[in-house]
Structure formats: C-alpha cells, structure tokens
Write an enzyme that holds these catalytic residues in place. Structure first.
Site, PDB file in Angstrom:
ATOM      1  CG  HIS A 168      54.011  72.317  39.059  1.00  0.00           C
ATOM      2  ND1 HIS A 168      55.385  72.219  39.100  1.00  0.00           N
ATOM      3  CD2 HIS A 168      53.564  71.037  38.904  1.00  0.00           C
ATOM      4  CE1 HIS A 168      55.746  70.951  38.973  1.00  0.00           C
ATOM      5  NE2 HIS A 168      54.665  70.209  38.845  1.00  0.00           N
ATOM      6  CG  ASP A 188      56.062  74.842  41.014  1.00  0.00           C
ATOM      7  OD1 ASP A 188      55.273  74.211  41.731  1.00  0.00           O
ATOM      8  OD2 ASP A 188      56.582  74.391  39.976  1.00  0.00           O
ATOM      9  CB  SER A 196      56.517  67.900  37.447  1.00  0.00           C
ATOM     10  OG  SER A 196      56.238  67.753  38.806  1.00  0.00           O
TER      11      SER A 196
HETATM   12  N1  LIG Z   1      46.697  66.719  41.029  1.00  0.00           N
HETATM   13  C1  LIG Z   1      47.830  67.093  41.813  1.00  0.00           C
HETATM   14  C2  LIG Z   1      48.869  67.813  41.035  1.00  0.00           C
HETATM   15  C3  LIG Z   1      49.232  67.112  39.791  1.00  0.00           C
HETATM   16  C4  LIG Z   1      49.981  68.008  38.857  1.00  0.00           C
HETATM   17  O1  LIG Z   1      50.144  69.230  39.058  1.00  0.00           O
HETATM   18  N2  LIG Z   1      50.451  67.399  37.818  1.00  0.00           N
HETATM   19  C5  LIG Z   1      51.225  68.129  36.860  1.00  0.00           C
HETATM   20  C6  LIG Z   1      52.554  67.447  36.731  1.00  0.00           C
HETATM   21  S1  LIG Z   1      53.319  67.227  38.329  1.00  0.00           S
HETATM   22  C7  LIG Z   1      50.537  68.091  35.524  1.00  0.00           C
HETATM   23  O2  LIG Z   1      51.171  68.221  34.506  1.00  0.00           O
HETATM   24  N3  LIG Z   1      49.213  67.909  35.520  1.00  0.00           N
HETATM   25  C8  LIG Z   1      48.452  67.709  34.315  1.00  0.00           C
HETATM   26  C9  LIG Z   1      48.146  68.944  33.517  1.00  0.00           C
HETATM   27  O3  LIG Z   1      48.332  70.075  34.015  1.00  0.00           O
HETATM   28  O4  LIG Z   1      47.713  68.790  32.366  1.00  0.00           O
HETATM   29  C10 LIG Z   1      47.388  68.004  42.919  1.00  0.00           C
HETATM   30  O5  LIG Z   1      46.391  68.688  42.729  1.00  0.00           O
HETATM   31  O6  LIG Z   1      48.083  68.072  43.943  1.00  0.00           O
END
Ligand SMILES: N[C@@H](CCC(=O)N[C@@H](CS)C(=O)NCC(=O)O)C(=O)O
Length: 277
Positions: free
Chosen positions: A254, A222, A146
């Site tokens: 995602h 995604d 991402s």
């Molecule tokens: N919190 C955000 C999305 C954040 C998100 O999906 N982050 C991804 C990377 S872009 C991630 O790796 N989150 C941490 C995880 O899954 O451990 C939302 O709900 O819109």
C-alpha cells in the site's frame, strides 16, 4: 494567499502555498507543481488526493509525479486531507479527524464547523488556483491514493463534465461496507445512510459511471485489501461496461513505493485525455 516555498523542479516549479479557507474556516496548505510550459500560458491540471494520515506533503515528496508531469507539460495540485489548526476537532485514532477528512462535508458535531473538504475541493480550491496560476481549468484530471482514490472517484462521478479522466492507486472503493468508511461516514454525516451513497464509488459506478476513461492500480500484496475492497469496484465497472482498466499488480503493497512505481502510467493516462482533441 501566501507563498510558503518555491523550488525549481524538472524545469518547472514546485510550490507550497497557504490561504485562509472559507469552506474549512481555517488556514489550508497545498502543493502545486507547475511545469516550464506554464510560463507561456495555461497548462492542464492533475489533482492528486492523498490518503489517511497524509498532508499536502507526502505525495509531493514521495510519489515522483513531477518528472512525468514535466514531460507532459501538466500541473499537479496536492491538497491537504483535512482542515488543520488548534481549534479543529480531532480524534485519537489515525483514521478520523485530522488527516482523515474523507472528502465529505461533515454535518455532525464536532466536525461540521471545519470538515468541509468536499466544498473545499469541488469549489474553493479550484477557484483559487484558477485565479492565481496559469492553469487551464477546462482540462482537469484527478487521481489519488487510498482515501484519496475514494475522493478522486467520488468527485469525478458526482461532478460530470468537470474531469476528463480519473485514476486511482489502491482506492477505498466501497466505504459504506468497510471499516474504512462506515466509521468516518457515520461520524461526519450521521446515521442516515442515504447521505453516504454519493461518497461510495462502487455505488456511484453502479448507478451512473464516469463519462471518460478510468485507470485503477491495486497492489496484490496490499496489507489493507480487505478494507479497500477492489473487487467491489471492479465488479461494478464490469457490470456498467465502464470504459477503463482495473489492474492488480502482484507483489505491491500500500506504500508510496507502489504509488511511485505506477505514477508514470497514470500521468501518461491523464495526459492522453487532457490533450485529446
Ligand atoms: N497508519 C496506518 C496506515 C496509514 C496509511 O497507510 N496511510 C497511507 C494512505 S492510506 C499513507 O499514504 N501514509 C503516508 C505515507 O506513506 O507517506 C496504519 O498503520 O494502519
């Protein structure tokens, strides 16, 4: 440099270390997996840059990279995604400030003092790990998820010769035309959009491409497809006749379940490049 923890892992060691960063002006933490082979001499390095809201820990605990890195005798470094600390500027939104450094050197207030993630990753952290661990810095690959995929692709294309291979999981591909990008680039770099272009992998691909292989995986289900814009980078790769593969993976979202599902392929892809010749 301070050792936070070291755990035996697939015959090697998963470490977590912190250090005072000159670039970011604060203490920074990173994870480093060293395979067993590092006890006998320097091993190739794979960088893994994480996405929004992540620390060094998310990928280290959820991406399942260590098994494959151990099989190929490759180290994996897991940097943080932003500066940290009480005096470090932040924003209430999850996609700006802490956990959302976007891998740029901020020039605008209140960010410029600490948000120097480009210099941190391009200069400071490679120097630090190269000095302190058995790593072959002539053999580096880079990947990310991402926002981290965006970081991996932009670092690889802006630093020709540094990385032998680049890959990404669901990268933000065209931040200059996405709400995952315009907001952060204007906050960190200001309204002069000419300063944004070196941080847009679609624009970099159109202009210069990457001198080596690229592998991109993108989940077909995604939830952030409209923000990631995979079609922009895929089109640019085709137009540039870039060596590489862009794979749409039906049904995957995602999350780290997606990342972990394709990690074996990505580590093998980098191993091919890092051990070639
Ligand atoms: N919190 C955000 C999305 C954040 C998100 O999906 N982050 C991804 C990377 S872009 C991630 O790796 N989150 C941490 C995880 O899954 O451990 C939302 O709900 O819109």
């Amino acid at each position: 440099m301070k050792t936070i923890s070291e755990n035996a892992c697939f015959g090697g060691t998963q470490g977590v270390y912190s250090h005072n960063s000159d670039a970011c002006g604060c203490d920074m933490t990173f994870g480093l997996f060293l395979p067993a082979e590092a006890q006998d001499g320097p091993v190739p390095v794979l960088w893994y840059l994480s996405g929004l809201t992540c620390t060094h820990e998310n990928a280290m605990t959820k991406a399942g990279a260590q098994l494959w890195a151990a099989e190929h005798g490759i180290a994996v470094v897991f940097p943080d995604t932003s500066p940290r600390g009480e005096d470090v500027a932040d924003d209430d939104a999850y996609d700006l400030g802490k956990g959302a450094g976007f891998y740029v050197n901020a020039t605008q207030e209140p960010w410029a003092k600490h948000y120097q993630m480009w210099d941190y990753l391009a200069e400071e952290l490679p120097g630090l790990i190269g000095e302190n661990f058995a790593l072959d810095m002539e053999r580096q690959g880079i990947t990310g998820h991402s926002m981290g995929g965006h970081g991996a692709l932009t670092l690889a294309m802006n630093l020709p010769g540094r990385f032998l291979s680049v890959s990404a999981f669901a990268p933000i591909t065209h931040p200059t035309s996405s709400d995952w990008g315009k907001k952060q680039l204007s906050a960190y770099l200001g309204s002069d959009e000419s300063t944004w272009t070196k941080h847009d992998s679609t624009l970099l691909m159109r202009e210069k491409g990457f001198d080596g292989p690229i592998l991109i995986d993108q989940g077909g289900s995604d939830q952030f497809l409209d923000l990631l814009k995979p079609e922009a980078l895929a089109e640019a790769m085709a137009a540039k006749r870039q060596q590489g593969s862009f794979r749409m993976q039906p049904g995957y979202d995602h999350s780290y379940f997606f990342v972990a599902s394709f990690m074996e392929d990505h580590v093998a892809f980098h191993a091919d490049a890092l051990y070639a010749g």
